[in-house]
Design a protein around this motif. Structure first.
Motif, PDB file in Angstrom:
ATOM      1  N   ASP A 213       0.827  -1.206   0.000  1.00  0.00           N
ATOM      2  CA  ASP A 213       0.000   0.000   0.000  1.00  0.00           C
ATOM      3  C   ASP A 213       0.863   1.257   0.000  1.00  0.00           C
ATOM      4  O   ASP A 213       0.628   2.189  -0.773  1.00  0.00           O
ATOM      5  CB  ASP A 213      -0.916   0.020   1.231  1.00  0.00           C
ATOM      6  CG  ASP A 213      -2.000  -1.039   1.171  1.00  0.00           C
ATOM      7  OD1 ASP A 213      -2.260  -1.543   0.065  1.00  0.00           O
ATOM      8  OD2 ASP A 213      -2.570  -1.370   2.222  1.00  0.00           O
ATOM      9  N   GLU A 214       1.864   1.294   0.881  1.00  0.00           N
ATOM     10  CA  GLU A 214       2.698   2.474   0.995  1.00  0.00           C
ATOM     11  C   GLU A 214       3.535   2.692  -0.261  1.00  0.00           C
ATOM     12  O   GLU A 214       3.735   3.831  -0.703  1.00  0.00           O
ATOM     13  CB  GLU A 214       3.604   2.357   2.222  1.00  0.00           C
ATOM     14  CG  GLU A 214       2.847   2.405   3.548  1.00  0.00           C
ATOM     15  CD  GLU A 214       3.765   2.286   4.741  1.00  0.00           C
ATOM     16  OE1 GLU A 214       4.997   2.163   4.538  1.00  0.00           O
ATOM     17  OE2 GLU A 214       3.265   2.324   5.877  1.00  0.00           O
ATOM     18  N   THR A 215       4.024   1.605  -0.862  1.00  0.00           N
ATOM     19  CA  THR A 215       4.833   1.728  -2.074  1.00  0.00           C
ATOM     20  C   THR A 215       4.016   2.247  -3.243  1.00  0.00           C
ATOM     21  O   THR A 215       4.443   3.142  -3.977  1.00  0.00           O
ATOM     22  CB  THR A 215       5.459   0.369  -2.432  1.00  0.00           C
ATOM     23  OG1 THR A 215       6.339  -0.038  -1.380  1.00  0.00           O
ATOM     24  CG2 THR A 215       6.269   0.469  -3.724  1.00  0.00           C
TER      25      THR A 215
ATOM     26  N   THR B  40       2.318   6.788  -6.994  1.00  0.00           N
ATOM     27  CA  THR B  40       1.327   7.704  -7.567  1.00  0.00           C
ATOM     28  C   THR B  40       1.576   9.143  -7.125  1.00  0.00           C
ATOM     29  O   THR B  40       1.458  10.072  -7.927  1.00  0.00           O
ATOM     30  CB  THR B  40      -0.108   7.280  -7.196  1.00  0.00           C
ATOM     31  OG1 THR B  40      -0.224   7.135  -5.774  1.00  0.00           O
ATOM     32  CG2 THR B  40      -0.465   5.957  -7.862  1.00  0.00           C
ATOM     33  N   ARG B  41       1.933   9.338  -5.852  1.00  0.00           N
ATOM     34  CA  ARG B  41       2.207  10.691  -5.369  1.00  0.00           C
ATOM     35  C   ARG B  41       3.422  11.281  -6.081  1.00  0.00           C
ATOM     36  O   ARG B  41       3.422  12.465  -6.456  1.00  0.00           O
ATOM     37  CB  ARG B  41       2.434  10.661  -3.864  1.00  0.00           C
ATOM     38  CG  ARG B  41       2.595  12.024  -3.196  1.00  0.00           C
ATOM     39  CD  ARG B  41       1.290  12.785  -3.179  1.00  0.00           C
ATOM     40  NE  ARG B  41       1.141  13.680  -4.317  1.00  0.00           N
ATOM     41  CZ  ARG B  41       0.003  14.226  -4.693  1.00  0.00           C
ATOM     42  NH1 ARG B  41      -1.097  13.978  -4.035  1.00  0.00           N
ATOM     43  NH2 ARG B  41      -0.054  15.033  -5.740  1.00  0.00           N
TER      44      ARG B  41
ATOM     45  N   GLU C 246      -5.459  -7.697   0.493  1.00  0.00           N
ATOM     46  CA  GLU C 246      -5.291  -6.693   1.541  1.00  0.00           C
ATOM     47  C   GLU C 246      -5.261  -5.281   0.958  1.00  0.00           C
ATOM     48  O   GLU C 246      -5.826  -4.348   1.531  1.00  0.00           O
ATOM     49  CB  GLU C 246      -4.012  -6.966   2.328  1.00  0.00           C
ATOM     50  CG  GLU C 246      -4.086  -8.213   3.203  1.00  0.00           C
ATOM     51  CD  GLU C 246      -2.760  -8.534   3.854  1.00  0.00           C
ATOM     52  OE1 GLU C 246      -2.721  -9.480   4.653  1.00  0.00           O
ATOM     53  OE2 GLU C 246      -1.766  -7.845   3.562  1.00  0.00           O
ATOM     54  N   ALA C 247      -4.598  -5.117  -0.191  1.00  0.00           N
ATOM     55  CA  ALA C 247      -4.537  -3.801  -0.822  1.00  0.00           C
ATOM     56  C   ALA C 247      -5.918  -3.336  -1.248  1.00  0.00           C
ATOM     57  O   ALA C 247      -6.294  -2.177  -1.057  1.00  0.00           O
ATOM     58  CB  ALA C 247      -3.595  -3.849  -2.030  1.00  0.00           C
TER      59      ALA C 247
ATOM     60  N   LEU D 169      -3.048   4.990   7.762  1.00  0.00           N
ATOM     61  CA  LEU D 169      -4.369   5.422   7.323  1.00  0.00           C
ATOM     62  C   LEU D 169      -5.366   4.271   7.356  1.00  0.00           C
ATOM     63  O   LEU D 169      -6.537   4.449   7.711  1.00  0.00           O
ATOM     64  CB  LEU D 169      -4.268   5.996   5.903  1.00  0.00           C
ATOM     65  CG  LEU D 169      -5.516   6.686   5.343  1.00  0.00           C
ATOM     66  CD1 LEU D 169      -5.910   7.866   6.210  1.00  0.00           C
ATOM     67  CD2 LEU D 169      -5.273   7.136   3.910  1.00  0.00           C
ATOM     68  N   ARG D 170      -4.922   3.054   6.991  1.00  0.00           N
ATOM     69  CA  ARG D 170      -5.811   1.886   7.015  1.00  0.00           C
ATOM     70  C   ARG D 170      -6.330   1.626   8.425  1.00  0.00           C
ATOM     71  O   ARG D 170      -7.512   1.308   8.619  1.00  0.00           O
ATOM     72  CB  ARG D 170      -5.067   0.658   6.487  1.00  0.00           C
ATOM     73  CG  ARG D 170      -5.733  -0.697   6.769  1.00  0.00           C
ATOM     74  CD  ARG D 170      -7.077  -0.836   6.057  1.00  0.00           C
ATOM     75  NE  ARG D 170      -7.799  -2.021   6.478  1.00  0.00           N
ATOM     76  CZ  ARG D 170      -7.668  -3.212   5.906  1.00  0.00           C
ATOM     77  NH1 ARG D 170      -6.846  -3.380   4.892  1.00  0.00           N
ATOM     78  NH2 ARG D 170      -8.378  -4.235   6.335  1.00  0.00           N
ATOM     79  N   GLN D 171      -5.474   1.764   9.428  1.00  0.00           N
ATOM     80  CA  GLN D 171      -5.885   1.503  10.800  1.00  0.00           C
ATOM     81  C   GLN D 171      -6.878   2.553  11.288  1.00  0.00           C
ATOM     82  O   GLN D 171      -7.833   2.235  12.011  1.00  0.00           O
ATOM     83  CB  GLN D 171      -4.656   1.467  11.712  1.00  0.00           C
ATOM     84  CG  GLN D 171      -3.738   0.278  11.443  1.00  0.00           C
ATOM     85  CD  GLN D 171      -2.462   0.346  12.254  1.00  0.00           C
ATOM     86  OE1 GLN D 171      -1.717   1.323  12.190  1.00  0.00           O
ATOM     87  NE2 GLN D 171      -2.208  -0.675  13.046  1.00  0.00           N
ATOM     88  N   ILE D 172      -6.646   3.815  10.894  1.00  0.00           N
ATOM     89  CA  ILE D 172      -7.590   4.871  11.255  1.00  0.00           C
ATOM     90  C   ILE D 172      -8.950   4.587  10.624  1.00  0.00           C
ATOM     91  O   ILE D 172     -10.000   4.704  11.278  1.00  0.00           O
ATOM     92  CB  ILE D 172      -7.069   6.244  10.790  1.00  0.00           C
ATOM     93  CG1 ILE D 172      -5.787   6.625  11.554  1.00  0.00           C
ATOM     94  CG2 ILE D 172      -8.138   7.314  10.960  1.00  0.00           C
ATOM     95  CD1 ILE D 172      -6.000   6.862  13.033  1.00  0.00           C
TER      96      ILE D 172
END
Length: 241
Positions: free
Chosen positions: A35-37, A42-43, A183-184, A224-227
């Motif tokens: 997810d982070e990669t 994209t960013r 998961e993604a 962010l996923r946990q939030i």
């Protein structure tokens, strides 16, 4: 803001791109958080490719559905979803057919009579999408780059975008196990649920709700996923009372 843009414009484009590529390449070293990669890719694409304001990834699933991963904001997520809902658009065409799809003027392109004007209404003027494949036909999709102005996609945009699409293919190739991909996709779904809950609870639009989640993530140093999971869990708990 004006000062930061001036500093950025003073730096040669090839140096900006080299720095972005180095950062992404470092994130591809195992162990890797997919997810982070993908979000970093994209960013980085949106930040370094001239004219591009938003980016996302459209990915196919084993059931034939197409999902969005690593959107840089809620507007690009909406633009992607419009294409899935309408059954037309550069994301779909690139993911399923053409290697590269360029749209110089979204509002007036006859290929996308339904999607184009709706995308223009969101503030997008042009778009380019790059097909990639990693880990076989079940992991296939497109990198979607959106520009704010018509005719903002040039030769440099296409060359640089293709490089970032290649990095996505590498990342997905390394993390092509079904569990990781699931998961993604689940992360994208739960964030969307949390945004919807916050929009209803606090009467926010989608951009403010998304920004609210990001601020919570940053201030608490929590993913962010946990939030998003916590917001959804609280809403479910309240609904059961």
């Amino acid at each position: 803001m004006i000062e930061s843009e001036a500093v950025r414009s003073a730096k040669p484009l090839h140096l900006e791109v080299a720095e972005a590529m180095s950062e992404v390449a470092a994130s591809l070293q195992a162990p890797m958080d997919l997810d982070e990669t993908l979000a970093l890719i994209t960013r980085s694409a949106a930040d370094t490719i001239p004219g591009i304001v938003e980016a996302s990834i459209s990915i196919t699933t084993k059931t034939g559905e197409i999902q969005t991963l690593a959107p840089t904001g809620p507007l690009v997520m909406r633009a992607d979803f419009l294409q899935y809902e309408l059954g037309e658009g550069p994301c779909l065409h690139a993911a399923l057919e053409e290697p590269v799809v360029v749209v110089e003027d979204l509002a007036n392109d006859a290929r996308w009579p339904d999607f184009g004007p709706k995308a223009a209404a969101l503030g997008f003027g042009s778009q380019v999408a790059f097909q990639f494949e990693a880990g076989g036909p079940n992991t296939r999709g497109a990198l979607n780059l959106y520009a704010g102005e018509p005719r903002a996609i040039d030769h440099d945009s296409i060359q640089l975008g293709g490089m970032f699409a290649g990095q996505i293919a590498v990342a997905l190739g390394w993390a092509r196990q079904d569990q990781t991909m699931t998961e993604a996709l689940a992360t994208r779904n739960v964030i969307g649920q949390a945004v919807g809950i916050l929009m209803e609870r606090y009467k926010l639009n989608s951009e403010r709700a998304f920004a609210f989640l990001v601020r919570l993530s940053q201030s608490s140093n929590t993913k962010l996923r946990q939030i998003a999971d916590a917001v959804v869990a609280q809403a479910n708990e309240n609904a059961e009372r």
